[in-house]
Design an enzyme around this catalytic site. Structure first.
Site, PDB file in Angstrom:
ATOM      1  CB  CYS A 141     -54.738 -44.389  -6.396  1.00  0.00           C
ATOM      2  SG  CYS A 141     -53.633 -45.172  -5.195  1.00  0.00           S
ATOM      3  CG  HIS A 186     -52.464 -49.244  -5.124  1.00  0.00           C
ATOM      4  ND1 HIS A 186     -51.771 -48.299  -5.856  1.00  0.00           N
ATOM      5  CD2 HIS A 186     -51.935 -50.449  -5.475  1.00  0.00           C
ATOM      6  CE1 HIS A 186     -50.866 -48.905  -6.606  1.00  0.00           C
ATOM      7  NE2 HIS A 186     -50.947 -50.202  -6.380  1.00  0.00           N
ATOM      8  CG  ASP A 190     -73.545 -62.542 -10.720  1.00  0.00           C
ATOM      9  OD1 ASP A 190     -74.653 -62.318 -10.201  1.00  0.00           O
ATOM     10  OD2 ASP A 190     -72.536 -62.768 -10.055  1.00  0.00           O
ATOM     11  CG  ASP A 215     -66.165 -60.455 -13.335  1.00  0.00           C
ATOM     12  OD1 ASP A 215     -66.284 -60.864 -12.160  1.00  0.00           O
ATOM     13  OD2 ASP A 215     -66.358 -61.201 -14.318  1.00  0.00           O
ATOM     14  CD  GLN A 245     -70.642 -72.217 -18.525  1.00  0.00           C
ATOM     15  OE1 GLN A 245     -69.615 -72.894 -18.474  1.00  0.00           O
ATOM     16  NE2 GLN A 245     -70.920 -71.282 -17.606  1.00  0.00           N
ATOM     17  CB  CYS A 247     -49.879 -43.896  -4.855  1.00  0.00           C
ATOM     18  SG  CYS A 247     -49.867 -45.708  -4.948  1.00  0.00           S
ATOM     19  CB  CYS A 280     -50.084 -45.388  -8.499  1.00  0.00           C
ATOM     20  SG  CYS A 280     -51.856 -45.579  -8.202  1.00  0.00           S
ATOM     21  CG  PHE A 320     -69.892 -68.778 -10.159  1.00  0.00           C
ATOM     22  CD1 PHE A 320     -69.114 -69.706 -10.830  1.00  0.00           C
ATOM     23  CD2 PHE A 320     -69.410 -68.241  -8.971  1.00  0.00           C
ATOM     24  CE1 PHE A 320     -67.876 -70.091 -10.325  1.00  0.00           C
ATOM     25  CE2 PHE A 320     -68.176 -68.614  -8.462  1.00  0.00           C
ATOM     26  CZ  PHE A 320     -67.400 -69.543  -9.145  1.00  0.00           C
TER      27      PHE A 320
END
Length: 375
Positions: free
Chosen positions: A310, A339, A88, A270, A193, A313, A308, A92
């Protein structure tokens, strides 16, 4: 941006970069200071289907310093992540974290939130920092206005953002031509914007679209306004966004937000929420959100989510991860973050599949409310 198939406004595409091709819609995993909070490395991201890592220009400029990252060979060598990286612009954070001193046409003078030292950042400085980082995608330096804002100021900030974008584009062209540039094929995204004023938003979008950038972000939303307002603004500007360029809704959001925004034509997302919430025991499942801190999970030896695959899990139970979190063990946060990031990336894979198979409306109806619901 190559569009493979559309289902309504929902777009299934591919976005080619020098560091790999992104299958869209996609979620970027947020590595603010070049790492996912919760003890995850770049190699963990690869294991959890991550396509794009997002790093923070403002934070990396303050520490370790973008020159240090450049000496390391850029953000990819510094972190070990080999896929696309988006940085970025720092805008911000300049407007939200730092103590502002002055906003001028040249840029912004502010005090670091770490040690209070005075720093100046404008379009050229932001591009120089991001060039030193060597990211795949650099975001233009924009003025982030608190929402709601007076119409006159929102208009003024939108005009300044457009002028700054022109300077960003010129500076990136110069930087990419230098012999020692880390990534001479760095891409530039502009940012739309205009708060929640549709006429400002549309005017801004038309003008930045004419600049033929590599992609376009939608900024200044998900900052406190009702989600219906966010969806309304996306719907207002979508007809004016280039159809052959990637569309990035910045800082969003919940699974329901993402599912809805995809339906409105957005490609890229994001948010820090999946990792932040995980560190506090709030984890996402295909049945809704659960809070592992609740006492009912003390003796629950089921995985967080049976669907899941992952590490958390397949190898551990709700009871064990809850115990780790309660005991203050870092492993608890790590497993919960793994997770949630895996869940988000799998959500995007299922979104892509639903669009490919022409059943996105049904997917939307099934999950838009369910996945945001607290069990």
């Amino acid at each position: 941006m190559k569009i493979i198939v559309k289902d309504g406004l929902a777009r299934r595409g591919e976005f080619q970069t020098v560091h790999g091709t992104v299958q869209t819609p996609a979620f970027q995993n947020v590595a603010t200071a070049a790492a996912i909070k919760g003890g995850l490395s770049a190699h963990d991201l690869k294991d959890n289907q991550c396509q794009v890592m997002l790093c923070n220009t403002y934070h990396l400029h303050l520490r370790p310093g973008d020159e240090v990252v450049k000496q390391a060979g850029g953000i990819h060598r510094f972190t070990g992540w080999q896929g696309p990286v988006l940085t970025d612009s720092g805008g911000f954070q300049v407007f939200s974290l730092a103590k502002l001193n002055n906003i001028k046409e040249e840029g912004v003078t502010f005090a670091s939130h770490i040690d209070g030292r005075r720093i100046f950042m404008g379009p050229e400085e932001s591009m120089q920092i991001q060039s030193n980082l060597g990211s795949t995608i650099a975001m233009a330096f924009d003025e982030c206005v608190k929402n709601p804002a007076p119409y006159a100021y929102a208009k003024e900030a939108s005009e300044r953002t457009i002028r700054w974008l022109e300077r960003c584009k010129a500076e990136m062209k110069r930087l990419n031509a230098l012999p020692d540039t880390v990534n001479p094929r760095q891409l530039l995204f502009g940012i739309n914007q205009g708060c929640c004023f549709e006429d400002i938003r549309i005017d801004n979008m038309k003008r930045i679209a004419a600049m033929d950038l590599d992609g376009y972000g939608i900024g200044g939303l998900a900052v406190g306004e009702p989600k219906e307002e966010m969806y309304r603004i996306i719907g207002e500007i979508e007809p004016y966004m280039p159809t052959d360029k990637i569309r990035y809704l910045m800082g969003v959001g919940t699974p329901g937000n993402i599912i809805t925004a995809v339906k409105l034509g957005v490609d890229l997302f994001d948010c820090v929420m999946p990792s932040r919430n995980a560190r506090h025991g709030h984890v996402f499942t295909w049945e809704g959100i659960i809070n592992l801190n609740n006492a009912k999970y003390i003796n629950d030896f089921e995985p967080i989510d049976r669907r899941c695959t992952c590490e958390a899990c397949t190898k551990h139970s709700r009871a064990y991860i809850r115990h780790l979190l309660k005991a203050g063990e870092m492993l608890g946060m790590r497993l919960a973050v793994i997770h949630n990031l895996h869940f988000y990336n799998e959500l995007m894979a299922q979104i892509r599949l639903a669009i490919e198979e022409g059943r996105y409306d049904a997917f939307y109806e099934q999950y838009v409310d369910k996945l945001d619901m607290r069990i």
